[in-house]
Design an enzyme around this catalytic site. Structure first.
Site: not given
Ligand code: F6P
Length: 441
Positions: A173, A203, A351
């Protein structure tokens, strides 16, 4: 220009007057739209009220295009956190531009918007099919990435200086908001430069897009962690396996990982409130039943339990406290207070998941997204991203995509299935559910 519903109308640079050079292709009928909602009662009500139901423009090759491929120069930039499939998208864009359309020059900007800004000493890399042919075999992005905004005027100066007329921005975003600012500056200068985004968020939290690339790989990889947590937990008396997964504000990875591994007995996501007592109570119930419990927690969950973090990352996102480490300490402590010695093993694969190359499904998806972005860009579409809705690729205006963050609906099918599979109480606040029962033997 376009005939889609006002909610999802995308912008373009003008009329497409050039015949597409694509061969052996079924061109997309540009009047075709995909309904946003598929609920029949909702649709009937809209038709009765004489309202056109919101619908997306479908992505795909156009018979007539806006840009002349022979003279067109393009740019690609990747920004924000890493995500499986970034290199696949870059590769797909380069191949489609050069092999399908015959575009001569494609530049890759290094380290996100930093590489586009004028002050940067970073030289753009010239991308060719030869150069990118094997990049999909590794994780990360060959272009590098960075977070945070850069001076918009400088970025547009760079585009003008290099003669770039089509920019692909791959990011979440923050990146898309940045892309929209670039579009506004381009409009202010009355330039004919198109900006097309490919939404990237591990996500899976971008609005009006059902799944984003890399998500499938992330869920698959998360399962290795939940499996390990299960093995550890089940091999110890009062064993607890605790896995922290990514998900800053939305618990999609945690929810899907839970459904992918039915050994998970408790799933905690940012969308639900819980207390340590509530978690301990639910865990002890599960230990009573199975002898052990696997808990999955999304990184953004339970932030109310932690000291409020004032720090923000370069993208402006609040830096969350570490809920995984917090629970790793608090859960055994709470059990200890009840006279129970649990063995808790904590796994944080965040990660390791994010840096993986795409799995087969994501590789396939990234290839299609890259093609969709190129077809849109060649048709002069701008200020939009390639979305995915009910397995079709769509065009979504950037302002709509960044209008709000997509969250797990706690009354929706996904979360209700999580509750049903884990058997967890839908209220994990101890003030409502009472104190944990020290009922283990
Ligand atoms: O890109 C989203 C994300 O993976 C979040 O889940 C996470 O909070 C964030 O990135 C962490 O990224 P970084 O450590 O690179 O700032």
């Amino acid at each position: 220009m376009t005939s889609v519903s006002p909610n999802f109308r995308t912008d373009d640079l003008g009329e497409c007057k050039i015949a597409s050079p694509l061969r052996a292709t079924r061109f997309m009928d540009t009047s075709k739209q995909l309904l946003f909602r598929a609920d029949i009662d909702e649709l009937r009500a809209q038709f009765r009220a004489g309202v056109d139901p919101p619908a997306f423009e479908l992505a795909g090759p156009r018979e007539s295009i806006y840009f002349n491929p022979g003279t067109l120069k393009c740019g690609i930039v990747t920004c924000g956190g890493l995500c499986p499939g970034l290199n696949d998208v870059i590769r797909s864009i380069v191949f489609c531009l050069q092999e399908k359309y015959g575009v001569a020059k494609v530049y890759g900007f290094q380290f996100g918007y930093e590489g586009l800004a004028g002050q940067s000493a970073l030289t753009p890399i010239e991308l060719t099919t030869r150069r990118v042919t094997q990049i999909n075999e590794v994780g990360g992005t060959v272009l590098g990435s960075s977070r945070g905004p850069q001076p918009v005027d400088e970025m547009v100066d760079t585009l003008e200086r290099l003669g770039i007329q089509l920019l692909f921005t791959i990011g979440g975003d923050g990146t898309l908001s940045g892309a929209h600012s670039i579009v506004e500056e381009i409009r202010r200068r009355e330039l004919k430069i198109a900006v097309v985004g490919v939404p990237k968020t591990i996500d899976n939290d971008i609005s009006f897009i059902d799944t984003s690339f890399g998500f499938d790989t992330a869920v698959e990889a998360a399962r290795h962690a939940t499996r390990a947590a299960y093995v550890e937990a089940s091999c110890h008396r009062f064993g607890i396996g605790l896995v922290k997964l990514m998900g800053r504000d939305s618990g999609f990875i945690a929810s899907f990982a839970t459904l992918a591994d039915t050994q998970v007995g408790l799933c905690l996501i940012p969308e639900i409130a819980f207390s340590v007592d509530g978690v301990v109570r639910a865990a002890s119930q599960r230990i009573q039943q199975d002898g052990h419990v696997v808990i999955v927690v999304a990184e953004g969950a339970g932030q109310n339990l932690l000291a409020e973090a004032s720090e923000r990352d370069a993208s402006g996102n609040r830096r969350h406290g570490d809920i995984g480490v917090f629970l790793k300490d608090k859960i055994p402590e709470a059990f200890r207070a009840q006279g129970i010695a649990v063995t808790l093993k904590y796994i944080d694969p965040s990660y390791m998941i994010r840096s993986l190359p795409a799995n087969a499904r994501d590789a396939n998806f990234c290839l299609r997204l890259g093609h969709g972005a190129v077809h849109a860009g060649m048709a002069g579409k701008t200020d939009m991203v390639i979305g995915s809705w009910r397995r079709r690729l769509t065009h979504v205006p950037i302002p709509a995509a960044v209008s709000s963050r997509k969250k797990v609906a706690t009354d929706g099918y996904l979360w209700q299935t999580v509750l049903s599979v884990t058997g967890q109480d839908d209220d994990l606040l101890s003030s409502v559910t009472g104190k944990a029962e020290p009922a283990l033997s």
